[in-house]
Motif scaffolding. Structure first.
Motif, PDB file in Angstrom:
ATOM      1  N   THR A 163      -7.997   1.495   3.089  1.00 35.81           N
ATOM      2  CA  THR A 163      -6.922   2.001   3.948  1.00 35.81           C
ATOM      3  C   THR A 163      -6.797   1.147   5.199  1.00 35.81           C
ATOM      4  OG1 THR A 163      -8.484   3.554   4.984  1.00 35.81           O
ATOM      5  CG2 THR A 163      -7.197   4.365   3.103  1.00 35.81           C
ATOM      6  N   SER A 192       0.117   7.322  -0.753  1.00 39.93           N
ATOM      7  CA  SER A 192      -0.923   7.911  -1.597  1.00 39.93           C
ATOM      8  C   SER A 192      -0.764   7.324  -2.983  1.00 39.93           C
ATOM      9  CB  SER A 192      -0.775   9.437  -1.643  1.00 39.93           C
ATOM     10  OG  SER A 192      -1.526   9.986  -2.714  1.00 39.93           O
ATOM     11  N   VAL A 203       0.451   1.751   5.671  1.00 38.73           N
ATOM     12  CA  VAL A 203       1.267   2.114   4.521  1.00 38.73           C
ATOM     13  C   VAL A 203       2.504   1.219   4.500  1.00 38.73           C
ATOM     14  CG1 VAL A 203       2.696   3.930   3.508  1.00 38.73           C
ATOM     15  CG2 VAL A 203       0.445   4.487   4.456  1.00 38.73           C
ATOM     16  N   THR A 263      -8.073   4.312  -4.029  1.00 36.75           N
ATOM     17  CA  THR A 263      -8.229   4.399  -2.579  1.00 36.75           C
ATOM     18  C   THR A 263      -9.532   3.751  -2.129  1.00 36.75           C
ATOM     19  OG1 THR A 263      -6.946   6.450  -2.527  1.00 36.75           O
ATOM     20  CG2 THR A 263      -8.312   5.974  -0.604  1.00 36.75           C
ATOM     21  N   ARG A 323       0.838  -1.206   0.000  1.00 33.26           N
ATOM     22  CA  ARG A 323       0.000   0.000   0.000  1.00 33.26           C
ATOM     23  C   ARG A 323       0.872   1.255   0.000  1.00 33.26           C
ATOM     24  NH1 ARG A 323      -3.242   2.759   4.965  1.00 33.26           N
ATOM     25  NH2 ARG A 323      -3.737   4.682   3.806  1.00 33.26           N
TER      26      ARG A 323
END
Length: 418
Positions: A122, A100, A126, A117, A97
């Motif tokens: 989410t 952004s 990250v 997204t 992931r």
């Protein structure tokens, strides 16, 4: 590995694919290895003539070895090995992931960022693997953008300005998707995907979300044998691909081409040896986020720079005959420039790509060699190629007429080798 660390179906036309008779030129160069295999018409004889004339076996005493350059996907193999690797990665949760999605490509649109997204979520930190194996929406968005440059809702995934003869964002995006992995990790994914693709039956498919794509890849026996014959005849054989270099290197070994002779998109590595979203540059274009990759004119640049040592702006220009491949092979518009640069034979596998086929059928220098695909060849294109109006890929993305070296327009051409 040559990476710079930077911080920061089956249709066989038996009559047309019958093996050609041994070329007459062979008698004059008995020391030159002889090409075999099932080639269309007199293509084998044409290729053998170049081998006889240019190979070191002909006894010319050249100080440098002649060069042969091959595109990879759908030129040496049937089907795309980068797609095979990406498909395997999506099925095994190997995409990390990003902070952004917009950071993965400088041209990714807000619509694509929003779609990715929403689809991928989410829920994982990250840098952690996305659960693409169990999330078909995420897989769908990623593959649709890779395949068509659009989101699943039909919005443009990339926008902005780029030189359409030097890069295409969705090609550059695949190595960018593997940011955070080491070269060894990506190589291992490619190796495992290769095993599965070679084992899958010819004609088989696989499903990624709602996408159906080939499940198999095959080396073309004829191309493998051509490469081996060229090597025995003293040619330096290179692969030049718009795929990810670690992936292409895993596959090129299968035809006896080593990493040093494999040119593809080279990701810039961070100080920990992990891939970033940047790639190495060519000519006067420095490392960037995809501004220049081995694509159309970019393939010429990489050949000039990496094989012949041409630096700076000159790497984008056609060189003199001593600094160009004797034989070059491709299947798509992305190959048209370097295949056209070859001085002995321009080998084309017909995949119905307009700019390349206009050049091939025009045969301006009498050295274009057109062959149907060796596995699942395409049927004849029903209408002529629009060479005189809209087959050339302009730098700004527009379509224009294909011009010869003297400026004259190539007339529309019928598809005759299929």
């Amino acid at each position: 590995m040559r990476y710079r660390h930077v911080f920061a179906w089956t249709l066989v036309a038996a009559a047309t694919l019958a093996a050609a008779a041994p070329p007459a030129s062979a008698a004059g160069h008995a020391n030159c290895p002889q090409l075999s295999g099932r080639w269309y018409g007199d293509n084998r004889a044409h290729l053998q003539q170049v081998i006889d004339e240019r190979g070191s076996c002909a006894g010319h005493g050249r100080r440098s070895r002649p060069v042969a350059a091959f595109d990879w996907d759908n030129t040496v193999t049937k089907n795309d090995v980068t797609d095979a690797t990406l498909a395997w990665a999506l099925k095994h949760d190997k995409i990390l992931r990003p902070a952004s999605w917009g950071t993965t490509s400088k041209w990714l649109t807000d619509a694509a960022d929003t779609a990715l997204t929403a689809a991928c979520g989410t829920g994982v930190p990250v840098g952690a693997p996305l659960p693409t194996a169990t999330n078909p929406r995420c897989t769908d968005e990623i593959f649709e953008i890779r395949e068509d440059g659009r989101t699943m809702s039909g919005a443009a995934a990339f926008a902005g300005s780029w030189n359409h003869r030097r890069t295409v964002p969705q090609y550059a995006w695949v190595p960018q998707l593997f940011a955070g992995h080491t070269v060894a990790e990506l190589s291992s994914y490619a190796r495992t995907a290769r095993t599965g693709a070679l084992a899958a039956p010819i004609g088989s498919t696989q499903t990624l979300g709602t996408h159906t794509i080939p499940a198999y890849v095959r080396y073309y026996d004829e191309q493998r044998e051509l490469i081996h014959t060229l090597q025995r005849a003293g040619f330096d054989v290179y692969i030049v691909s718009a795929g990810s270099e670690p992936v292409t290197e895993i596959w090129s070994r299968g035809v006896g081409v080593d990493a040093r002779h494999t040119l593809a998109i080279r990701s810039v590595l961070d100080r920990h040896g992990r891939l970033t979203t940047r790639n190495q540059g060519c000519g006067d274009v420095p490392a960037s986020r995809g501004e220049a990759i081995p694509y159309i004119d970019g393939k010429r640049c990489w050949i000039n720079q990496e094989i012949y040592g041409v630096q700076g702006t000159a790497a984008w220009q056609r060189q003199d005959r001593r600094h160009r491949p004797a034989i070059a092979a491709g299947d798509a518009d992305t190959d048209v420039t370097f295949v056209g640069d070859a001085t002995g034979a321009h080998l084309v596998l017909n995949r119905d790509k307009s700019e390349l086929m206009c050049r091939a059928y025009d045969d301006a220098d009498g050295r274009w060699v057109i062959n149907p695909m060796f596995i699942e060849p395409l049927p004849r294109r029903p209408d002529p190629y629009p060479c005189s109006t809209g087959a050339f890929n302009e730098p700004d993305g527009a379509k224009g007429p294909v011009l010869r070296d003297d400026g004259s327009v190539v007339p529309d051409r019928q598809d005759t080798v299929y």
